[in-house]
Design a protein around this motif. Structure first.
Motif, PDB file in Angstrom:
ATOM      1  N   VAL A  68       0.843  -0.994  -0.170  1.00 51.63           N
ATOM      2  CA  VAL A  68      -0.007   0.568  -0.171  1.00 51.63           C
ATOM      3  C   VAL A  68       0.704   1.333   0.263  1.00 51.63           C
ATOM      4  O   VAL A  68       1.355   1.534   0.742  1.00 51.63           O
ATOM      5  N   GLU A  69       0.357   2.082  -0.363  1.00 53.98           N
ATOM      6  CA  GLU A  69       0.715   3.508  -0.380  1.00 53.98           C
ATOM      7  C   GLU A  69       0.249   4.474  -0.382  1.00 53.98           C
ATOM      8  O   GLU A  69      -1.106   3.988  -0.518  1.00 53.98           O
ATOM      9  N   GLU A  70       0.581   5.128   1.032  1.00 51.50           N
ATOM     10  CA  GLU A  70      -0.548   6.641   1.607  1.00 51.50           C
ATOM     11  C   GLU A  70       0.607   7.693   1.262  1.00 51.50           C
ATOM     12  O   GLU A  70       1.745   8.026   1.489  1.00 51.50           O
ATOM     13  N   SER A  71      -0.132   8.377   0.986  1.00 55.70           N
ATOM     14  CA  SER A  71       0.531  10.109   0.562  1.00 55.70           C
ATOM     15  C   SER A  71       0.367  11.133   2.086  1.00 55.70           C
ATOM     16  O   SER A  71      -0.089  10.632   2.789  1.00 55.70           O
ATOM     17  N   ASP A  72       1.212  11.577   0.808  1.00 60.80           N
ATOM     18  CA  ASP A  72       1.194  12.532   2.533  1.00 60.80           C
ATOM     19  C   ASP A  72       0.180  13.497   3.412  1.00 60.80           C
ATOM     20  O   ASP A  72      -0.422  13.844   4.228  1.00 60.80           O
ATOM     21  N   ASP A  73      -1.218  13.166   2.154  1.00 60.47           N
ATOM     22  CA  ASP A  73      -2.829  13.572   2.819  1.00 60.47           C
ATOM     23  C   ASP A  73      -3.089  12.623   3.881  1.00 60.47           C
ATOM     24  O   ASP A  73      -4.144  13.005   3.888  1.00 60.47           O
ATOM     25  N   GLY A  74      -2.157  11.547   3.798  1.00 59.29           N
ATOM     26  CA  GLY A  74      -3.942  10.292   4.169  1.00 59.29           C
ATOM     27  C   GLY A  74      -4.374   9.472   3.497  1.00 59.29           C
ATOM     28  O   GLY A  74      -4.953   8.343   3.818  1.00 59.29           O
ATOM     29  N   ARG A  75      -4.595   9.696   1.975  1.00 61.58           N
ATOM     30  CA  ARG A  75      -4.726   8.761   1.033  1.00 61.58           C
ATOM     31  C   ARG A  75      -4.480   7.244   0.189  1.00 61.58           C
ATOM     32  O   ARG A  75      -3.042   7.795   0.847  1.00 61.58           O
ATOM     33  N   GLU A  76      -4.924   6.470   0.431  1.00 57.73           N
ATOM     34  CA  GLU A  76      -4.352   5.041   0.054  1.00 57.73           C
ATOM     35  C   GLU A  76      -4.402   4.892  -1.295  1.00 57.73           C
ATOM     36  O   GLU A  76      -5.859   4.836  -1.682  1.00 57.73           O
ATOM     37  N   GLN A  77      -3.666   3.459  -1.834  1.00 59.44           N
ATOM     38  CA  GLN A  77      -3.478   3.546  -3.106  1.00 59.44           C
ATOM     39  C   GLN A  77      -2.564   2.397  -2.318  1.00 59.44           C
ATOM     40  O   GLN A  77      -1.846   1.503  -2.484  1.00 59.44           O
ATOM     41  N   VAL A  78      -3.880   0.436  -2.921  1.00 62.83           N
ATOM     42  CA  VAL A  78      -3.573  -0.303  -2.923  1.00 62.83           C
ATOM     43  C   VAL A  78      -2.937  -0.764  -3.913  1.00 62.83           C
ATOM     44  O   VAL A  78      -3.608  -1.007  -5.486  1.00 62.83           O
ATOM     45  N   TRP A  79      -1.642  -1.285  -3.935  1.00 66.04           N
ATOM     46  CA  TRP A  79      -0.451  -1.650  -5.542  1.00 66.04           C
ATOM     47  C   TRP A  79      -0.600  -3.791  -5.688  1.00 66.04           C
ATOM     48  O   TRP A  79      -0.808  -3.588  -6.700  1.00 66.04           O
ATOM     49  N   GLY A  80      -0.952  -3.978  -4.545  1.00 63.81           N
ATOM     50  CA  GLY A  80      -1.157  -5.250  -5.303  1.00 63.81           C
ATOM     51  C   GLY A  80      -1.397  -5.947  -3.865  1.00 63.81           C
ATOM     52  O   GLY A  80      -1.122  -5.527  -2.648  1.00 63.81           O
ATOM     53  N   ALA A  81      -1.685  -7.435  -4.402  1.00 64.41           N
ATOM     54  CA  ALA A  81      -1.900  -8.085  -2.531  1.00 64.41           C
ATOM     55  C   ALA A  81      -0.686  -9.206  -3.027  1.00 64.41           C
ATOM     56  O   ALA A  81      -0.118  -9.599  -3.638  1.00 64.41           O
ATOM     57  N   VAL A  82      -0.610  -9.445  -1.477  1.00 65.47           N
ATOM     58  CA  VAL A  82       0.751 -10.315  -1.176  1.00 65.47           C
ATOM     59  C   VAL A  82       0.083 -11.773  -1.128  1.00 65.47           C
ATOM     60  O   VAL A  82      -0.843 -12.543  -0.764  1.00 65.47           O
ATOM     61  N   ARG A  83       0.791 -12.681  -1.416  1.00 67.63           N
ATOM     62  CA  ARG A  83       0.410 -14.070  -2.315  1.00 67.63           C
ATOM     63  C   ARG A  83       0.969 -15.324  -1.195  1.00 67.63           C
ATOM     64  O   ARG A  83       0.897 -16.123  -1.198  1.00 67.63           O
ATOM     65  N   SER A  84       2.595 -14.694  -1.129  1.00 70.17           N
ATOM     66  CA  SER A  84       3.157 -15.809  -0.382  1.00 70.17           C
ATOM     67  C   SER A  84       4.049 -14.792   0.016  1.00 70.17           C
ATOM     68  O   SER A  84       4.585 -13.548  -0.407  1.00 70.17           O
ATOM     69  N   TRP A  85       4.339 -15.060   1.335  1.00 73.49           N
ATOM     70  CA  TRP A  85       5.187 -14.422   2.540  1.00 73.49           C
ATOM     71  C   TRP A  85       5.813 -15.781   2.988  1.00 73.49           C
ATOM     72  O   TRP A  85       5.733 -16.201   3.558  1.00 73.49           O
ATOM     73  N   ALA A  86       7.318 -15.952   2.354  1.00 73.28           N
ATOM     74  CA  ALA A  86       8.234 -17.109   3.372  1.00 73.28           C
ATOM     75  C   ALA A  86       9.563 -16.206   2.889  1.00 73.28           C
ATOM     76  O   ALA A  86      10.414 -16.654   2.782  1.00 73.28           O
ATOM     77  N   PRO A  87       9.610 -15.682   4.131  1.00 77.05           N
ATOM     78  CA  PRO A  87      10.750 -14.831   4.936  1.00 77.05           C
ATOM     79  C   PRO A  87      11.504 -16.614   5.182  1.00 77.05           C
ATOM     80  O   PRO A  87      11.483 -17.757   5.796  1.00 77.05           O
ATOM     81  N   PRO A  88      13.418 -16.578   4.768  1.00 75.00           N
ATOM     82  CA  PRO A  88      14.019 -15.855   4.411  1.00 75.00           C
ATOM     83  C   PRO A  88      13.983 -15.470   2.493  1.00 75.00           C
ATOM     84  O   PRO A  88      14.743 -15.397   1.778  1.00 75.00           O
ATOM     85  N   SER A  89      13.162 -16.861   2.006  1.00 75.31           N
ATOM     86  CA  SER A  89      13.216 -16.884   0.957  1.00 75.31           C
ATOM     87  C   SER A  89      12.030 -16.543  -0.449  1.00 75.31           C
ATOM     88  O   SER A  89      13.196 -16.579  -1.478  1.00 75.31           O
ATOM     89  N   SER A  90      11.925 -15.704  -0.179  1.00 75.60           N
ATOM     90  CA  SER A  90      10.550 -15.817  -1.347  1.00 75.60           C
ATOM     91  C   SER A  90       9.508 -14.521  -0.724  1.00 75.60           C
ATOM     92  O   SER A  90       8.914 -14.984   0.668  1.00 75.60           O
ATOM     93  N   LEU A  91       8.990 -13.907  -1.797  1.00 71.41           N
ATOM     94  CA  LEU A  91       8.064 -13.335  -1.753  1.00 71.41           C
ATOM     95  C   LEU A  91       6.960 -12.987  -2.769  1.00 71.41           C
ATOM     96  O   LEU A  91       7.890 -12.857  -3.740  1.00 71.41           O
ATOM     97  N   VAL A  92       5.758 -13.269  -2.987  1.00 69.78           N
ATOM     98  CA  VAL A  92       4.719 -13.561  -4.208  1.00 69.78           C
ATOM     99  C   VAL A  92       3.986 -12.575  -3.998  1.00 69.78           C
ATOM    100  O   VAL A  92       3.059 -12.615  -3.127  1.00 69.78           O
ATOM    101  N   LEU A  93       3.886 -11.338  -5.271  1.00 72.60           N
ATOM    102  CA  LEU A  93       3.021 -10.841  -4.918  1.00 72.60           C
ATOM    103  C   LEU A  93       1.865 -10.345  -6.451  1.00 72.60           C
ATOM    104  O   LEU A  93       2.715 -10.555  -7.333  1.00 72.60           O
ATOM    105  N   ASP A  94       0.617 -10.333  -6.674  1.00 69.50           N
ATOM    106  CA  ASP A  94      -0.331  -9.548  -7.602  1.00 69.50           C
ATOM    107  C   ASP A  94      -0.301  -7.966  -7.543  1.00 69.50           C
ATOM    108  O   ASP A  94      -1.141  -7.701  -6.754  1.00 69.50           O
ATOM    109  N   LEU A  95       0.924  -7.552  -8.095  1.00 69.79           N
ATOM    110  CA  LEU A  95       0.703  -6.316  -8.384  1.00 69.79           C
ATOM    111  C   LEU A  95      -0.215  -5.208  -9.676  1.00 69.79           C
ATOM    112  O   LEU A  95       0.020  -6.333 -10.982  1.00 69.79           O
TER     113      LEU A  95
END
Length: 160
Positions: A68-95
């Motif tokens: 997620v990106e948040e502007s300096d005035d508080g608006r948010e833009q979702v860039w994408g979803a986390v599909r897999s979070w596997a520290p320390p080896s990988s990260l998968v996103l749908d952007l």
């Protein structure tokens, strides 16, 4: 009645091809540190002047299974979803950066131990939205510089 519905696909229309492109860089830290810097500290190194909905004053971060990106005035833009979070080896996103119709791009980031550090590889399986158009070369160069690598050389695998 054939073709009555505009969304019906014609049998002779080609299926869009998806191409995968990989860009990699080496950083002089173990995979766990590289993963943490890439994810937890993304707001410190991501080139907002190149890829941002709100510009350089905004803040990028992972929250609630999303990037997620948040502007300096508080608006948010979702860039994408986390599909897999596997520290320390990988990260998968749908952007998809929350804009327009179409299939998001699947982005996989791998953190592989190598002599003297970690190879960080970003592979993009291009959907039809903007994640496939992110220029990952300057993004990874910025990450490498953040990790203390001056003049990082990238390994780029051509589209398959």
């Amino acid at each position: 009645m054939d073709g009555l519905f505009s969304h019906a696909a014609a049998a002779d229309q080609p299926v869009p091809e998806h191409r995968t492109r990989t860009v990699a860089v080496s950083v002089p830290v173990p995979p766990a540190e590289a993963f943490a810097a890439f994810t937890d500290l993304i707001h410190l190194w991501w080139p907002m002047e190149l890829h941002s909905a709100y510009g350089p004053g905004s803040h990028l971060g992972f929250e609630a299974q999303a990037l997620v990106e948040e502007s300096d005035d508080g608006r948010e833009q979702v860039w994408g979803a986390v599909r897999s979070w596997a520290p320390p080896s990988s990260l998968v996103l749908d952007l998809g950066f929350g804009v327009g119709p179409g299939e998001p791009s699947r982005v996989r980031v791998d953190f592989d131990a190598e002599s003297g550090g970690t190879a960080v590889a970003v592979a993009v399986d291009g959907g039809s939205r903007t994640a496939g158009s992110v220029d990952w070369e300057p993004v990874l160069r910025r990450f490498a510089r953040f990790m203390g690598v001056a003049g990082a050389s990238l390994r780029i695998d051509p589209e398959e």
